[in-house]
Design a protein around this motif. Structure first.
Motif, PDB file in Angstrom:
ATOM      1  N   ASP A  53     -30.358  39.201  58.912  1.00  0.00           N
ATOM      2  CA  ASP A  53     -29.325  39.268  57.885  1.00  0.00           C
ATOM      3  C   ASP A  53     -28.323  40.348  58.263  1.00  0.00           C
ATOM      4  OD1 ASP A  53     -30.544  37.359  56.318  1.00  0.00           O
ATOM      5  OD2 ASP A  53     -31.491  38.799  54.955  1.00  0.00           O
ATOM      6  N   HIS A  57     -24.514  39.958  53.801  1.00  0.00           N
ATOM      7  CA  HIS A  57     -25.349  38.927  53.186  1.00  0.00           C
ATOM      8  C   HIS A  57     -25.683  39.235  51.733  1.00  0.00           C
ATOM      9  CE1 HIS A  57     -28.518  36.170  52.207  1.00  0.00           C
ATOM     10  NE2 HIS A  57     -29.460  37.082  52.257  1.00  0.00           N
ATOM     11  N   PHE A  58     -26.155  40.435  51.432  1.00  0.00           N
ATOM     12  CA  PHE A  58     -26.692  40.713  50.100  1.00  0.00           C
ATOM     13  C   PHE A  58     -26.129  42.036  49.587  1.00  0.00           C
ATOM     14  CE2 PHE A  58     -29.545  41.125  46.611  1.00  0.00           C
ATOM     15  CZ  PHE A  58     -30.136  39.880  46.409  1.00  0.00           C
ATOM     16  N   GLY A 198     -38.316  36.327  53.206  1.00  0.00           N
ATOM     17  CA  GLY A 198     -37.569  37.430  52.618  1.00  0.00           C
ATOM     18  C   GLY A 198     -38.050  38.825  52.909  1.00  0.00           C
ATOM     19  N   GLU A 200     -39.763  40.990  51.740  1.00  0.00           N
ATOM     20  CA  GLU A 200     -40.420  41.511  50.538  1.00  0.00           C
ATOM     21  C   GLU A 200     -40.909  40.362  49.668  1.00  0.00           C
ATOM     22  OE1 GLU A 200     -37.566  43.402  47.865  1.00  0.00           O
ATOM     23  OE2 GLU A 200     -35.961  42.502  49.051  1.00  0.00           O
ATOM     24  N   ARG A 202     -41.417  37.803  46.740  1.00  0.00           N
ATOM     25  CA  ARG A 202     -40.517  37.176  45.773  1.00  0.00           C
ATOM     26  C   ARG A 202     -41.318  36.295  44.834  1.00  0.00           C
ATOM     27  NH1 ARG A 202     -34.620  34.941  45.823  1.00  0.00           N
ATOM     28  NH2 ARG A 202     -34.734  33.504  44.093  1.00  0.00           N
ATOM     29  N   HIS A 210     -35.845  46.496  44.386  1.00  0.00           N
ATOM     30  CA  HIS A 210     -35.569  45.304  45.193  1.00  0.00           C
ATOM     31  C   HIS A 210     -35.023  45.761  46.545  1.00  0.00           C
ATOM     32  CE1 HIS A 210     -33.382  41.125  45.363  1.00  0.00           C
ATOM     33  NE2 HIS A 210     -34.396  41.210  46.203  1.00  0.00           N
ATOM     34  N   HIS A 212     -33.835  44.139  49.306  1.00  0.00           N
ATOM     35  CA  HIS A 212     -32.676  43.541  49.984  1.00  0.00           C
ATOM     36  C   HIS A 212     -31.401  44.376  49.796  1.00  0.00           C
ATOM     37  CE1 HIS A 212     -34.619  40.008  51.563  1.00  0.00           C
ATOM     38  NE2 HIS A 212     -33.465  39.473  51.894  1.00  0.00           N
ATOM     39  N   LEU A 216     -29.994  46.495  53.031  1.00  0.00           N
ATOM     40  CA  LEU A 216     -28.768  45.955  53.616  1.00  0.00           C
ATOM     41  C   LEU A 216     -27.516  46.644  53.090  1.00  0.00           C
ATOM     42  CD1 LEU A 216     -29.659  42.146  53.511  1.00  0.00           C
ATOM     43  CD2 LEU A 216     -29.514  43.585  55.546  1.00  0.00           C
ATOM     44  N   LEU A 223     -32.300  43.390  58.576  1.00  0.00           N
ATOM     45  CA  LEU A 223     -33.475  42.800  57.948  1.00  0.00           C
ATOM     46  C   LEU A 223     -33.697  41.417  58.541  1.00  0.00           C
ATOM     47  CD1 LEU A 223     -34.135  42.945  54.102  1.00  0.00           C
ATOM     48  CD2 LEU A 223     -34.838  41.014  55.477  1.00  0.00           C
ATOM     49  N   GLU A 225     -36.034  37.801  59.005  1.00  0.00           N
ATOM     50  CA  GLU A 225     -36.871  36.903  58.220  1.00  0.00           C
ATOM     51  C   GLU A 225     -37.295  35.694  59.053  1.00  0.00           C
ATOM     52  OE1 GLU A 225     -34.409  37.989  54.133  1.00  0.00           O
ATOM     53  OE2 GLU A 225     -33.884  36.213  55.303  1.00  0.00           O
TER      54      GLU A 225
END
Length: 267
Positions: A53, A57-58, A198, A200, A202, A210, A212, A216, A223, A225
């Motif tokens: 990522d 992304h997030f 992910g 982590e 979910r 959290h 993400h 990020l 990160l 995945e």
């Protein structure tokens, strides 16, 4: 000295149907007649298989900010914005010392219930127990790889099972907590990755932590995945060594949100 290598990127078309409602992999082979020549054209979501990522992304959802305070309007200002993309990684590549935490094998040995397709939280204590058993000494700048068993479990599914999993938005992963977040910060990992969709767990067991947005958007930590960690775990177990040199060459184009990692481990 013999060098042992292991690639751990899954095929681009491995997940079929694609996970999380994403666009699937498409391939077209072009016959260049009258020449006896072929070309091919592929189309895929960069998060449809093994992936890094990028920092676009997030975002922090409440603040609506990505890494370094970047906003959606800045990213979408024109088709080719480069802010928070992957090109700073692709110019040099990613390389360093990787450490593998093989939680899946540890759980199987200790008769722990392993549920890759459910919100099974791997606590920090779990992770540290695996590290202790494997004799891992963490160092600043390491890349942390966490094997949850997700990919191995997916490989064993039939067509019906894969169709069911494609619609799930829950999976096994690292448990969110203040303690976990502080530990990750203190270790100063250069990047983190796992074999789950992910990294982590979910849904998050603690939305406040959290990971993400923290990793990020907050820290600027790559990160990864859906990495293929099964063969790597076998290689590490065979040689009793859970650290290795790794290289990664993400795709090189402007403004990438994610990229196949193209990763190789060298021991």
């Amino acid at each position: 000295m013999n060098l042992l290598t292991q690639a751990y990127s899954l095929p681009l078309d491995f997940f079929n149907p694609p996970l999380l409602g994403r666009v699937g992999f498409e391939k077209k082979i072009i016959d260049e007649s009258p020449l006896i020549v072929n070309d091919d054209v592929i189309s895929f979501n960069t998060q449809g298989s093994s992936q890094w990522d990028s920092f676009r992304h997030f975002a922090y959802q409440k603040d609506q900010k990505f890494y370094n305070g970047t906003t959606q309007s800045e990213i979408h200002a024109e088709p080719n914005t480069s802010v928070n993309g992957l090109q700073s990684w692709t110019q040099r590549g990613l390389a360093g010392r990787g450490v593998l935490i093989d939680y899946y094998s540890y759980a199987c040995r200790n008769s722990l219930d392993v549920r890759p397709f459910s919100p099974h939280a791997i606590s920090l204590d779990d992770l540290l127990n695996v590290a202790k058993e494997q004799g891992i000494e963490f160092r600043q700048g390491d890349v942390l790889f966490l094997r949850t068993g997700y990919v191995q479990a997916y490989k064993a599914l039939d067509k019906v099972g894969r169709e069911k999993v494609a619609n799930l938005r829950e999976w096994c992963g690292l448990a969110q907590s203040r303690e976990t977040t502080e530990w990750l910060w203190e270790r100063q990992f250069a990047a983190v990755a796992s074999d789950s969709p992910g990294f982590e767990v979910r849904p998050p067991i603690d939305q406040t932590w959290h990971l993400h947005p923290i990793l990020l958007a907050g820290w600027g930590t790559p990160l990864g995945e859906l990495f293929e960690l099964d063969a790597l775990a076998d290689l590490c177990a065979k040689h009793g060594r859970w650290s290795f040199f790794f290289t990664s060459a993400p795709l090189n184009y402007t403004g990438a949100v994610a990229s196949p990692p193209n990763v190789t481990a060298i021991m």
